[in-house]
Each structure stands twice: as C-alpha cells, then as structure tokens.
Design an enzyme around this catalytic site. Structure first.
Site, PDB file in Angstrom:
ATOM      1  N   GLU A  65      -4.415  -4.886  19.316  1.00  0.00           N
ATOM      2  CA  GLU A  65      -3.494  -5.026  18.180  1.00  0.00           C
ATOM      3  C   GLU A  65      -2.543  -3.839  18.058  1.00  0.00           C
ATOM      4  O   GLU A  65      -2.948  -2.695  18.286  1.00  0.00           O
ATOM      5  CB  GLU A  65      -4.348  -5.137  16.911  1.00  0.00           C
ATOM      6  CG  GLU A  65      -3.548  -5.186  15.636  1.00  0.00           C
ATOM      7  CD  GLU A  65      -4.444  -5.071  14.409  1.00  0.00           C
ATOM      8  OE1 GLU A  65      -5.651  -5.410  14.486  1.00  0.00           O
ATOM      9  OE2 GLU A  65      -3.951  -4.627  13.366  1.00  0.00           O
TER      10      GLU A  65
ATOM     11  N   ASN B 199       0.815  -1.215   0.000  1.00  0.00           N
ATOM     12  CA  ASN B 199       0.000   0.000   0.000  1.00  0.00           C
ATOM     13  C   ASN B 199       0.854   1.273   0.000  1.00  0.00           C
ATOM     14  O   ASN B 199       1.685   1.471   0.890  1.00  0.00           O
ATOM     15  CB  ASN B 199      -0.901  -0.019   1.245  1.00  0.00           C
ATOM     16  CG  ASN B 199      -2.117   0.859   1.103  1.00  0.00           C
ATOM     17  OD1 ASN B 199      -2.375   1.405   0.034  1.00  0.00           O
ATOM     18  ND2 ASN B 199      -2.879   0.988   2.183  1.00  0.00           N
TER      19      ASN B 199
ATOM     20  N   ARG C 114     -14.070  -6.270  15.132  1.00  0.00           N
ATOM     21  CA  ARG C 114     -13.122  -5.234  15.570  1.00  0.00           C
ATOM     22  C   ARG C 114     -13.883  -3.936  15.767  1.00  0.00           C
ATOM     23  O   ARG C 114     -14.702  -3.558  14.934  1.00  0.00           O
ATOM     24  CB  ARG C 114     -12.040  -5.056  14.509  1.00  0.00           C
ATOM     25  CG  ARG C 114     -10.898  -4.176  14.963  1.00  0.00           C
ATOM     26  CD  ARG C 114      -9.902  -3.913  13.836  1.00  0.00           C
ATOM     27  NE  ARG C 114     -10.186  -2.661  13.173  1.00  0.00           N
ATOM     28  CZ  ARG C 114      -9.304  -1.970  12.428  1.00  0.00           C
ATOM     29  NH1 ARG C 114      -8.093  -2.451  12.245  1.00  0.00           N
ATOM     30  NH2 ARG C 114      -9.640  -0.849  11.855  1.00  0.00           N
TER      31      ARG C 114
ATOM     32  N   GLU D  39      -8.393 -11.688   9.559  1.00  0.00           N
ATOM     33  CA  GLU D  39      -9.090 -10.418   9.323  1.00  0.00           C
ATOM     34  C   GLU D  39      -9.792 -10.460   7.963  1.00  0.00           C
ATOM     35  O   GLU D  39      -9.246 -10.989   6.992  1.00  0.00           O
ATOM     36  CB  GLU D  39      -8.074  -9.265   9.340  1.00  0.00           C
ATOM     37  CG  GLU D  39      -8.701  -7.897   9.123  1.00  0.00           C
ATOM     38  CD  GLU D  39      -7.660  -6.767   9.202  1.00  0.00           C
ATOM     39  OE1 GLU D  39      -6.452  -7.060   9.224  1.00  0.00           O
ATOM     40  OE2 GLU D  39      -8.083  -5.602   9.241  1.00  0.00           O
TER      41      GLU D  39
ATOM     42  N   TRP E 228       2.778   7.154  12.167  1.00  0.00           N
ATOM     43  CA  TRP E 228       1.881   6.979  11.024  1.00  0.00           C
ATOM     44  C   TRP E 228       0.393   7.105  11.339  1.00  0.00           C
ATOM     45  O   TRP E 228      -0.104   6.519  12.239  1.00  0.00           O
ATOM     46  CB  TRP E 228       2.206   5.598  10.433  1.00  0.00           C
ATOM     47  CG  TRP E 228       1.144   4.994   9.641  1.00  0.00           C
ATOM     48  CD1 TRP E 228       0.851   5.269   8.354  1.00  0.00           C
ATOM     49  CD2 TRP E 228       0.240   3.973  10.040  1.00  0.00           C
ATOM     50  NE1 TRP E 228      -0.180   4.497   7.918  1.00  0.00           N
ATOM     51  CE2 TRP E 228      -0.571   3.695   8.940  1.00  0.00           C
ATOM     52  CE3 TRP E 228       0.039   3.279  11.237  1.00  0.00           C
ATOM     53  CZ2 TRP E 228      -1.569   2.746   8.986  1.00  0.00           C
ATOM     54  CZ3 TRP E 228      -0.941   2.346  11.294  1.00  0.00           C
ATOM     55  CH2 TRP E 228      -1.742   2.072  10.159  1.00  0.00           C
TER      56      TRP E 228
ATOM     57  N   ASP F 149      -7.719  -2.183  17.457  1.00  0.00           N
ATOM     58  CA  ASP F 149      -6.420  -1.894  16.845  1.00  0.00           C
ATOM     59  C   ASP F 149      -5.926  -0.528  17.322  1.00  0.00           C
ATOM     60  O   ASP F 149      -6.613   0.480  17.156  1.00  0.00           O
ATOM     61  CB  ASP F 149      -6.599  -1.880  15.316  1.00  0.00           C
ATOM     62  CG  ASP F 149      -5.276  -1.877  14.560  1.00  0.00           C
ATOM     63  OD1 ASP F 149      -4.233  -1.643  15.182  1.00  0.00           O
ATOM     64  OD2 ASP F 149      -5.312  -2.114  13.337  1.00  0.00           O
TER      65      ASP F 149
ATOM     66  N   ASP G 221      -6.258  -3.489   1.261  1.00  0.00           N
ATOM     67  CA  ASP G 221      -5.087  -3.259   0.412  1.00  0.00           C
ATOM     68  C   ASP G 221      -4.312  -4.551   0.162  1.00  0.00           C
ATOM     69  O   ASP G 221      -3.300  -4.550  -0.532  1.00  0.00           O
ATOM     70  CB  ASP G 221      -4.179  -2.162   0.990  1.00  0.00           C
ATOM     71  CG  ASP G 221      -3.872  -2.340   2.458  1.00  0.00           C
ATOM     72  OD1 ASP G 221      -4.790  -2.206   3.286  1.00  0.00           O
ATOM     73  OD2 ASP G 221      -2.710  -2.605   2.783  1.00  0.00           O
TER      74      ASP G 221
ATOM     75  N   TYR H  15      -7.773   7.594  12.580  1.00  0.00           N
ATOM     76  CA  TYR H  15      -7.364   6.568  11.625  1.00  0.00           C
ATOM     77  C   TYR H  15      -8.046   5.243  11.968  1.00  0.00           C
ATOM     78  O   TYR H  15      -8.179   4.874  13.119  1.00  0.00           O
ATOM     79  CB  TYR H  15      -5.841   6.377  11.649  1.00  0.00           C
ATOM     80  CG  TYR H  15      -5.440   5.397  10.589  1.00  0.00           C
ATOM     81  CD1 TYR H  15      -5.358   5.795   9.271  1.00  0.00           C
ATOM     82  CD2 TYR H  15      -5.251   4.067  10.896  1.00  0.00           C
ATOM     83  CE1 TYR H  15      -5.075   4.892   8.269  1.00  0.00           C
ATOM     84  CE2 TYR H  15      -4.964   3.152   9.907  1.00  0.00           C
ATOM     85  CZ  TYR H  15      -4.878   3.571   8.590  1.00  0.00           C
ATOM     86  OH  TYR H  15      -4.611   2.666   7.615  1.00  0.00           O
TER      87      TYR H  15
ATOM     88  N   GLU I 127       1.353  -7.014  11.410  1.00  0.00           N
ATOM     89  CA  GLU I 127       0.869  -6.831  10.030  1.00  0.00           C
ATOM     90  C   GLU I 127       1.918  -6.170   9.148  1.00  0.00           C
ATOM     91  O   GLU I 127       1.869  -6.305   7.937  1.00  0.00           O
ATOM     92  CB  GLU I 127      -0.453  -6.052  10.002  1.00  0.00           C
ATOM     93  CG  GLU I 127      -0.336  -4.605  10.420  1.00  0.00           C
ATOM     94  CD  GLU I 127      -1.682  -3.880  10.383  1.00  0.00           C
ATOM     95  OE1 GLU I 127      -2.685  -4.457  10.815  1.00  0.00           O
ATOM     96  OE2 GLU I 127      -1.703  -2.733   9.910  1.00  0.00           O
TER      97      GLU I 127
ATOM     98  N   HIS J 204      -3.024   0.746  16.252  1.00  0.00           N
ATOM     99  CA  HIS J 204      -2.247   1.328  15.147  1.00  0.00           C
ATOM    100  C   HIS J 204      -0.925   1.945  15.618  1.00  0.00           C
ATOM    101  O   HIS J 204      -0.558   3.044  15.189  1.00  0.00           O
ATOM    102  CB  HIS J 204      -3.085   2.382  14.402  1.00  0.00           C
ATOM    103  CG  HIS J 204      -4.209   1.776  13.623  1.00  0.00           C
ATOM    104  ND1 HIS J 204      -5.538   2.008  13.900  1.00  0.00           N
ATOM    105  CD2 HIS J 204      -4.210   0.926  12.584  1.00  0.00           C
ATOM    106  CE1 HIS J 204      -6.299   1.332  13.060  1.00  0.00           C
ATOM    107  NE2 HIS J 204      -5.525   0.665  12.257  1.00  0.00           N
TER     108      HIS J 204
ATOM    109  N   ARG K 113       0.439 -11.494  13.367  1.00  0.00           N
ATOM    110  CA  ARG K 113      -0.394 -11.000  12.267  1.00  0.00           C
ATOM    111  C   ARG K 113       0.330 -10.905  10.927  1.00  0.00           C
ATOM    112  O   ARG K 113      -0.155 -10.284   9.983  1.00  0.00           O
ATOM    113  CB  ARG K 113      -0.962  -9.624  12.653  1.00  0.00           C
ATOM    114  CG  ARG K 113      -2.152  -9.778  13.551  1.00  0.00           C
ATOM    115  CD  ARG K 113      -2.765  -8.480  13.965  1.00  0.00           C
ATOM    116  NE  ARG K 113      -3.108  -7.545  12.921  1.00  0.00           N
ATOM    117  CZ  ARG K 113      -4.068  -7.716  12.014  1.00  0.00           C
ATOM    118  NH1 ARG K 113      -4.785  -8.828  12.036  1.00  0.00           N
ATOM    119  NH2 ARG K 113      -4.313  -6.794  11.098  1.00  0.00           N
TER     120      ARG K 113
HETATM  121  O1  KDG Z   1      -2.081  -0.438   4.580  1.00  0.00           O
HETATM  122  C1  KDG Z   1      -2.437  -0.215   5.905  1.00  0.00           C
HETATM  123  C2  KDG Z   1      -3.698  -0.949   6.283  1.00  0.00           C
HETATM  124  O2  KDG Z   1      -3.691  -2.233   5.802  1.00  0.00           O
HETATM  125  C3  KDG Z   1      -3.827  -0.974   7.772  1.00  0.00           C
HETATM  126  O3  KDG Z   1      -3.928   0.306   8.281  1.00  0.00           O
HETATM  127  C4  KDG Z   1      -5.026  -1.728   8.201  1.00  0.00           C
HETATM  128  O4  KDG Z   1      -4.277  -1.689  10.475  1.00  0.00           O
HETATM  129  C5  KDG Z   1      -4.930  -2.224   9.601  1.00  0.00           C
HETATM  130  C6  KDG Z   1      -5.634  -3.450   9.883  1.00  0.00           C
HETATM  131  O5  KDG Z   1      -5.477  -3.943  10.979  1.00  0.00           O
HETATM  132  O6  KDG Z   1      -6.335  -3.924   8.995  1.00  0.00           O
HETATM  133 MG    MG Z   2      -3.916  -3.160  12.066  1.00  0.00          MG
END
Ligand code: KDG
Ligand code: MG
Length: 403
Positions: A237, A38, A148, A340, A403, A211, A317, A160, A263, A213, A284
């Site tokens: 997460e 992505n 989630r 997921e 981010w 999540d 993505d 976000y 991830e 993030h 993940r």
């Molecule tokens: O490209 C970034 C996304 O895939 C991400 O932000 C999604 O955190 C994410 C998730 O847990 O799906």
């Molecule tokens: Mg995530």
C-alpha cells in the site's frame, strides 16, 4: 419533498477528534455524515458551518445527486480534502435520510447485497518481527482472513504505523507534530524477513498486507515489491507518493506484487491515470475523504472497467459513521476487494451506537434503516475537542521527508 430545515456540525473527542454533520428534514427525519479530516478537523467544520450549511436549508433532501453537483460544480474551487470531506458529510447524511424514509438499510438502495459480508483486514503491529507475528496470530485466531503487518525497523527509534497499544492505533498523538527519523535503507531490509516469519507462522491461507506510507521512490518500491513476491502479499500500500501517477509505471515494470493506493485521494481525478493504465490493483479512496457514497460509487464503477477492486481506508480517524457507510457501499459494490478495519475505542463506540458487526473475518452493515449509526449528542458534548497532529518524518541527516 423532504425539506431540509436544519444542519448542525458536532465536534467531539471521545479519545480522538470526530466531526459529524447532522441534517434534519421538516418531517423530523435526521441523517448524519462523517466530516473528520485528521489533524485539520476544524477547517472542515468551518467550511460546513460558514459555506455549506446556509446553502442546504430549504433544499429537498431527496435530491442527493443534484445537491452533490451543486456543491461540487457550484463552488468554483473544486476538489481538495476540506471541500470533498464536507461534500461527503452532506452526501452520507442525505443517503441516511433516504434510507430512513424508505425504511431500508442503505445497501438495499444501492442495489442490494452482492456478498454475504465485507472481508476486512486487521492491523498486526509490533516493536519487532516476533511481536508483530504473535499479534498477527491473535488476529488469525479471531477469524480474520486478512492481516496488515507493520513492524518496528531495527535502528530506528520509532516507526510510523506501529502502535504502542496492541488493539488501538492512534497516530495523531500530540498537540504539535512530533518528529521521528527515517531511513529507507534500514526499512527496506526489514520487510522481507517480516513476511517470511509471518508466512512460517501463519501459513498460506491468510492474506497478508503491508503499508509503505508513501516512503519509497518508484524504483525502491519496485525492489520492495519484488523482495516480498515469494510470500504472495495481498497488497503493498502507498508504495510511493501518488501525486505523479505515472510514477507507478516504474513499480509495475519491476514487480507483480499487487498495489493499493488512494487513502488520501479526494476525487476520481486523483486516480484516473492509475486506473486507466491499470497501474494499481486496489483503490483505497474512502467515503469521507472522496466526496461521499455518490462519488465513491462513480470511482468504483470506473475502476471496475479495469479490474481494479476497492479497498477502502478504515483507520480510527474515520468515524463509525464512515465505517457504516463504507460497509453499505462495500457489500453492494460489484468490485469489492477488502475493507480496512481498525477497531474504535469503547468511548467512540458509545458516542456512535451502530448496527454493523464483525463475524468470521467479515463485516455486515446491519439492517437498521439508513446507515444504521447514530450519534449520542449528550455523551458527545462531554468530550471536548483536543488539537492533535500526526507525526512528521525527517531523514537521519535532518532532511524533511514524506509525512
Ligand atoms: O490519518 C492518517 C491515518 O488514517 C493513516 O496513517 C492510516 O495509513 C493508514 C492506514 O492505512 O490506515
Ligand atoms: Mg495507509
């Protein structure tokens, strides 16, 4: 010998960008692999076109492990998202070919089904708690066993992970990154009430996930985990950035909330300490960003020694090719946890016709030979690449943040 005679990169944008590698053997068998990274899609496309494809021509498509080792060890410059996504695409395409030659769905080659289907979690988003909970109820009605929860944070203009759309969530939304403001203090206060409201409305027979993030420090994450412990979350997460794997020791000292991470990991080395020290509960890492099925199976086997289960990333993505690969992996691997599942748009599904399906909260990869997903190249060609970035975050005083 199944000699590779061609390999091509296909870039398409049916609502969002996807990069797909298509490999063909002398006998006319084709296999496809997802290479989507992505916001950096064309870097992987160039790496494949300029540096990987020339080395694939003439090789035996059946020698999956040897080709993996050749591309990984032979490059000198190991790991990293671009390299590992490119290797993953080759690996997926080769497994697809092997399945088609064998006339078997890929999961049969990976040892067969270990379960009836893969439990998936859906995304319930909302501008506020009431909207998030109402969307979570809709998921529960559709049969989801895991959901989630992400909600807008009072006092922050945008959060976000909270979609503007009820069903589709597309965070890479601008040709240059948009900037939003972040406050960990405001965010931390918003999570416990979200979980309380969700448990009150949904009851206790559904798994709830959240999540972060990467937005907390380890000690903040410890507090957050403790705050939501009474609501028995399935996982928290990406509670803190994982470059410093030892940081997770602090979180563990403060909470029994299960932790998921990985991830953005690209190899087993990114999670070695986290797994060995049992600092996480779910890994993940995904097929597309962590070196393909071959490498993800290695990570899962290692994780199994420490009772760490899988919970593969599955955002939009990651293309339907990756989704199919994840489901073949997930249904066969012994230590599967959850997968997921963010539904792709109708245009994306049309470009990538697939045999996987959803029923009663579980997904099945289907029984078509190989991955069970194809790319409609004619349709793909009608969707031109469009540069798109994820947003970035700053603290309220203007400091650049994670981010
Ligand atoms: O490209 C970034 C996304 O895939 C991400 O932000 C999604 O955190 C994410 C998730 O847990 O799906
Ligand atoms: Mg995530």
């Amino acid at each position: 010998m199944a000699e590779i005679v061609s390999a091509r990169v296909i870039v398409t944008c049916p609502g969002r960008n996807f990069v797909t590698l298509k490999i063909e053997t002398k006998d006319g068998i084709t296999g496809i692999g997802d290479a989507t990274l992505n916001g950096r899609e064309l870097a992987v496309a160039a790496y494949l076109n300029d540096h990987v494809i020339p080395m694939l021509i003439g090789r035996d498509a059946h020698r999956i492990e040897d080709i993996w080792q050749f591309l990984y060890k032979g490059a000198y410059w190991r790991r990293g998202p671009v390299t590992m996504s490119a290797i993953a695409a080759v690996d997926m395409a080769l497994w697809d070919i092997k399945g088609k030659v064998a006339g078997l769905p890929l999961y049969q080659l990976l040892g067969g089904a270990s379960r009836d289907g893969c439990m998936v979690y859906g995304h319930a988003n909302g501008r506020d708690i009431a909207e998030t909970v109402s969307n979570a109820l809709a998921y529960q009605e559709q049969g989801y066993k895991a959901i989630r929860l992400q909600s807008g944070v009072p006092g922050l203009a945008a959060t976000y992970g909270v979609s503007k759309d009820k069903y589709f969530y597309e965070p890479a939304d601008a040709a240059l990154p948009t900037e939003s403001l972040w406050s960990t203090e405001k965010y931390m206060r918003s999570v416990e009430p979200l979980f309380k409201a969700a448990r009150d409305a949904l009851g206790w027979d559904v798994h709830l996930l959240h999540d972060v993030h990467h937005r907390c420090t380890p000690v903040e994450a410890g507090r957050l985990g403790k705050d939501i412990e009474p609501y028995r979350p399935f996982w928290l997460e990406d509670a803190t950035p994982a470059e410093n794997q030892a940081g997770f020791r602090t979180i563990r000292q403060h909470t029994t909330t299960p932790l998921a991470v990985g991830e953005i990991f690209n190899s087993i080395w990114d999670c070695k300490q986290l797994i060995e020290e049992q600092l996480i509960d779910y890994i993940r890492a995904t097929v597309v960003h962590a070196g393909g099925i071959t490498h993800l199976r290695r990570i899962a086997s290692f994780a199994d020694l420490y009772q760490v289960r899988t919970g593969c990333h599955g955002a939009t993505d990651l293309s339907p090719v990756c989704m199919a690969a994840a489901l073949h992996f997930g249904i066969s691997v012994p230590n599967f946890g959850v997968q997921e599942y963010m539904r792709h748009s109708q245009e994306t599904d049309a470009v990538f016709p697939h045999s996987y399906s959803f029923k009663d909260g579980l997904m099945h990869p289907g029984d078509a030979p190989g991955l069970g997903v194809e790319i409609d190249e004619k349709l793909a060609a009608t969707f031109e690449y469009k540069r798109a970035y994820l947003p970035v975050a700053r603290l309220e005083d203007g400091t650049m943040f994670s981010w």
